[in-house]
Enzyme design. Structure first.
Site, PDB file in Angstrom:
ATOM      1  N   LYS A   1       0.864  -1.190   0.000  1.00  0.00           N
ATOM      2  CA  LYS A   1       0.000   0.000   0.000  1.00  0.00           C
ATOM      3  C   LYS A   1       0.894   1.231   0.000  1.00  0.00           C
ATOM      4  O   LYS A   1       1.358   1.677   1.044  1.00  0.00           O
ATOM      5  CB  LYS A   1      -0.904  -0.018   1.241  1.00  0.00           C
TER       6      LYS A   1
ATOM      7  N   CYS B   1      13.135  10.857   7.360  1.00  0.00           N
ATOM      8  CA  CYS B   1      12.878  10.598   8.774  1.00  0.00           C
ATOM      9  C   CYS B   1      14.149  10.810   9.595  1.00  0.00           C
ATOM     10  O   CYS B   1      14.090  11.140  10.758  1.00  0.00           O
ATOM     11  CB  CYS B   1      12.352   9.186   8.951  1.00  0.00           C
TER      12      CYS B   1
ATOM     13  N   GLU C   1       8.473   2.135  11.638  1.00  0.00           N
ATOM     14  CA  GLU C   1       9.590   3.075  11.489  1.00  0.00           C
ATOM     15  C   GLU C   1       8.961   4.452  11.361  1.00  0.00           C
ATOM     16  O   GLU C   1       8.317   4.746  10.359  1.00  0.00           O
ATOM     17  CB  GLU C   1      10.438   2.701  10.262  1.00  0.00           C
TER      18      GLU C   1
ATOM     19  N   GLU D   1       8.682  17.177  14.518  1.00  0.00           N
ATOM     20  CA  GLU D   1       9.243  16.845  13.209  1.00  0.00           C
ATOM     21  C   GLU D   1       8.591  17.735  12.154  1.00  0.00           C
ATOM     22  O   GLU D   1       7.379  17.723  12.001  1.00  0.00           O
ATOM     23  CB  GLU D   1       8.974  15.369  12.885  1.00  0.00           C
TER      24      GLU D   1
HETATM   25  P1  NAI Z   1       1.266   9.231   7.260  1.00  0.00           P
HETATM   26  O1  NAI Z   1       1.843   8.509   8.403  1.00  0.00           O
HETATM   27  O2  NAI Z   1      -0.176   9.625   7.322  1.00  0.00           O
HETATM   28  O3  NAI Z   1       1.458   8.371   5.910  1.00  0.00           O
HETATM   29  C1  NAI Z   1       2.310   7.270   5.755  1.00  0.00           C
HETATM   30  C2  NAI Z   1       1.536   6.099   5.168  1.00  0.00           C
HETATM   31  O4  NAI Z   1       0.536   5.703   6.089  1.00  0.00           O
HETATM   32  C3  NAI Z   1       0.806   6.405   3.864  1.00  0.00           C
HETATM   33  O5  NAI Z   1       0.868   5.289   3.013  1.00  0.00           O
HETATM   34  C4  NAI Z   1      -0.615   6.625   4.327  1.00  0.00           C
HETATM   35  O6  NAI Z   1      -1.565   6.361   3.321  1.00  0.00           O
HETATM   36  C5  NAI Z   1      -0.721   5.612   5.443  1.00  0.00           C
HETATM   37  N1  NAI Z   1      -1.783   5.874   6.430  1.00  0.00           N
HETATM   38  C6  NAI Z   1      -2.262   7.070   6.862  1.00  0.00           C
HETATM   39  N2  NAI Z   1      -3.230   6.885   7.763  1.00  0.00           N
HETATM   40  C7  NAI Z   1      -3.403   5.561   7.916  1.00  0.00           C
HETATM   41  C8  NAI Z   1      -4.247   4.745   8.725  1.00  0.00           C
HETATM   42  N3  NAI Z   1      -5.145   5.287   9.557  1.00  0.00           N
HETATM   43  N4  NAI Z   1      -4.123   3.402   8.640  1.00  0.00           N
HETATM   44  C9  NAI Z   1      -3.225   2.842   7.824  1.00  0.00           C
HETATM   45  N5  NAI Z   1      -2.400   3.559   7.030  1.00  0.00           N
HETATM   46  C10 NAI Z   1      -2.476   4.906   7.079  1.00  0.00           C
HETATM   47  O7  NAI Z   1       2.139  10.516   7.004  1.00  0.00           O
HETATM   48  P2  NAI Z   1       1.718  11.861   6.216  1.00  0.00           P
HETATM   49  O8  NAI Z   1       0.379  12.307   6.656  1.00  0.00           O
HETATM   50  O9  NAI Z   1       1.925  11.633   4.796  1.00  0.00           O
HETATM   51  O10 NAI Z   1       2.807  12.862   6.761  1.00  0.00           O
HETATM   52  C11 NAI Z   1       2.644  13.487   8.043  1.00  0.00           C
HETATM   53  C12 NAI Z   1       3.950  13.589   8.756  1.00  0.00           C
HETATM   54  O11 NAI Z   1       4.429  12.292   9.070  1.00  0.00           O
HETATM   55  C13 NAI Z   1       5.085  14.202   7.953  1.00  0.00           C
HETATM   56  O12 NAI Z   1       5.038  15.595   7.997  1.00  0.00           O
HETATM   57  C14 NAI Z   1       6.276  13.634   8.662  1.00  0.00           C
HETATM   58  O13 NAI Z   1       6.543  14.390   9.810  1.00  0.00           O
HETATM   59  C15 NAI Z   1       5.839  12.254   9.065  1.00  0.00           C
HETATM   60  N6  NAI Z   1       6.307  11.235   8.111  1.00  0.00           N
HETATM   61  C16 NAI Z   1       7.395  10.458   8.460  1.00  0.00           C
HETATM   62  C17 NAI Z   1       7.908   9.552   7.566  1.00  0.00           C
HETATM   63  C18 NAI Z   1       9.075   8.717   7.898  1.00  0.00           C
HETATM   64  O14 NAI Z   1       9.823   8.348   7.007  1.00  0.00           O
HETATM   65  N7  NAI Z   1       9.276   8.311   9.125  1.00  0.00           N
HETATM   66  C19 NAI Z   1       7.351   9.395   6.221  1.00  0.00           C
HETATM   67  C20 NAI Z   1       6.174  10.193   5.978  1.00  0.00           C
HETATM   68  C21 NAI Z   1       5.708  11.090   6.903  1.00  0.00           C
END
Ligand code: NAI
Ligand code: MG
Length: 499
Positions: A194, A303, A269, A403
């Site tokens: 996904k 990250c 992660e 972050e």
């Molecule tokens: P997110 O955590 O919402 O998205 C990451 C993945 O999780 C995407 O594939 C999304 O579709 C999925 N997702 C979102 N809600 C979900 C749920 N309830 N159940 C299952 N899957 C779900 O991150 P977003 O909103 O894109 O970014 C927000 C913040 O998160 C960023 O500003 C950053 O600070 C952090 N982030 C950290 C990352 C890392 O590499 N550790 C990567 C992306 C975002």
């Protein structure tokens, strides 16, 4: 929907052909298919903000079908020999390498990153990761245990956990596919992928290559769609044995709760606010470009970004001046332009989030050493921000604690080792840390004191498929890469035999 392909005259013919065939479909049970409901969403090109492609969105009923197919496929896949799995992973790596240009262009158009970075970092590291894990299937061993019960033989079998759901973010879409699918497939699992809804496209092309490589039907499935819809349905599904997630700490928490239903395994992660520490005896000539690169690379959307720069008093001004100078020379622009060092942020939502943080920093009284303005000469409608450096912050400000995930650095001064260790650890996160010093005992002392899953001494941002990566504290748990990652996709069975 007919969409104009951006930068079409600069693209490989295969990229144009790929983007022309829309909407992009789901891969279920080895067949490309629309979502049952016909529902779609649109992914945008970040340098213009214009639509790039229409993609089918998997709904809960599509997830049900996919899980059922993956479970059936697992019964066949588990009988495929380790040697055959190795061959398939190598074939896949070869195909990714062969189609590097197209994959890099798709990644750049969907994510915004400079084409040079996509071509020289994202795609080759993906190839390397699959080759590393291709070596593993033939080396996963159990053991014979020295049990003390007479006339009993005990040995262990390492078996795949079954069907793995992988939910990945938009900052390094292809690399994240390789971090999860490499070990999951090497261990003999079926995988449901996904991708993030902001960057669904490289996964589609990747899956086309996986089919060409010869992976059996249902071993790899692709469900694009929103996190709250597709992702949530996958996490809650009782037919899924494990979720491997990279993303925000907030969603990590939701996933842990939702996974409780069938007690599926979870590895997370999550975010970071990593300290980058420079002592006054450091090799500054080497440290300074790393300090800049660790936060401005990938527009800070990493990250493990070195987002908190802590510099010892005597060299503080010199280091910050040099980092600001590097920031000034970063060419912010369109990812497809070869001269670009830093592309736009990946989505409008994220652009608004990062610019809000920049405002918050100023309102809270932090001073702007560089940036905090929209860069000049970039296309209207693109999600561009300039590299930004804050100074005179206090450790309780949002820009210091949270972050930002953008090219926003917070620079502060420190005096002693004890002080810097305490301040470096004063965060809910614990993903990575950097230390620069010529004093070898101080370097090792600090490496032990820092609560972080990775510590880089006199370097930063080093990754290798053999070295485990993951978090302490609220940066999550479980490890990507190395044999440590493989463990997460395996069960251990203890077999007793009466002799
Ligand atoms: P997110 O955590 O919402 O998205 C990451 C993945 O999780 C995407 O594939 C999304 O579709 C999925 N997702 C979102 N809600 C979900 C749920 N309830 N159940 C299952 N899957 C779900 O991150 P977003 O909103 O894109 O970014 C927000 C913040 O998160 C960023 O500003 C950053 O600070 C952090 N982030 C950290 C990352 C890392 O590499 N550790 C990567 C992306 C975002
Ligand atoms: Mg989100």
């Amino acid at each position: 929907m007919t969409l104009k392909i951006p930068y079409e005259d600069q693209l490989h013919a295969d990229t144009v052909a790929f983007l022309s065939a829309q909407p992009k479909q789901l891969l279920i049970g080895g067949r490309w298919t629309p979502s049952l409901s016909g529902k779609t969403f649109v992914t945008n090109e970040p340098s213009t903000g214009l639509p790039l492609a229409e993609v089918y969105e998997a709904q809960p009923e599509d997830v049900d079908l996919t899980v059922a197919d993956a479970r059936a496929a697992f019964e066949k896949w588990r009988k495929v020999t380790p040697y055959q799995r190795e061959r398939l992973l190598h074939k896949l790596a070869d195909l990714i390498e062969k189609h590097s240009q197209v994959l890099a262009e798709i990644e750049t158009l969907d994510n915004g990153k400079p084409i040079g970075a996509a071509l020289n970092i994202d795609v080759p590291s993906t190839v390397e990761m699959f080759r590393y894990y291709a070596g593993w299937p033939t080396k996963i061993e159990g053991g014979v245990k020295p049990v003390s019960i007479p006339n009993r033989l005990n040995y262990t079998l390492r078996e795949p956990v079954g069907v793995v759901g992988t939910i990945i973010p938009w900052n390094f879409p292809l690399s994240m596919i390789s971090w999860k699918l490499g070990p999951a497939l090497a261990a003999g699992n079926c995988v449901i992928l996904k991708p993030a809804e902001q960057t669904p496209l490289s996964a589609v092309y990747f899956c086309e290559l996986a089919i060409q490589a010869g992976f059996p039907e249902g071993v790899i499935s692709l469900l694009n769609g929103a996190g709250e819809v597709t992702g949530a349905a996958l996490v809650a599904h009782p037919g899924v044995d494990k979720i491997a997630f990279t993303g925000s700490t907030e969603v990590g928490r939701l996933i842990m709760k939702a996974a409780a239903g069938n007690l599926k395994r979870v590895s997370l992660e999550l975010g970071g606010k990593s300290p980058h520490i420079i002592f006054d005896d450091a090799d500054l000539e080497t440290a300074i470009p790393y300090a800049a690169g660790s936060i401005f690379g990938n527009a800070g959307q990493s990250c493990n970004a070195g987002s908190r720069l802590l510099v010892q008093r005597k060299v503080y001004e010199q280091v910050v001046e040099a980092v600001a100078n590097s920031a000034m020379h970063i060419r912010v622009g369109v990812g497809m332009d070869v001269g670009t060092d830093m592309g736009p942020l990946t989505s409008l939502e994220h652009y608004q989030r990062v610019t809000r943080y920049i405002e918050l920093g100023q309102q809270a009284g932090a001073s702007v050493r560089f940036g905090a303005q929209r860069p000049s000469g970039v296309p209207q409608g693109g999600y561009f921000v300039s590299p930004t450096i804050f100074e005179n912050t206090t450790d309780d400000m949002a820009v210091v604690r949270e972050e930002i995930f953008g090219p926003v650095l917070v620079a502060t001064v420190f005096d002693t080792l004890e002080e810097v260790a305490q301040r470096a650890n004063n965060t809910p996160y614990g993903l990575a840390a950097g230390v620069w010093t010529r004093d070898i005992s101080r370097a090792h002392q600090l490496a032990g004191m820092l609560a972080a899953g990775t510590v880089w001494v006199n370097c930063y941002y080093q990754f290798d498929p053999s070295s485990p990566f993951g978090g302490y504290k609220q940066s999550g748990f479980g490890r990507d890469m190395g044999h440590e990652a493989l463990e997460q996709y395996l069960n251990t069975k203890s077999v007793w035999v009466g002799l």
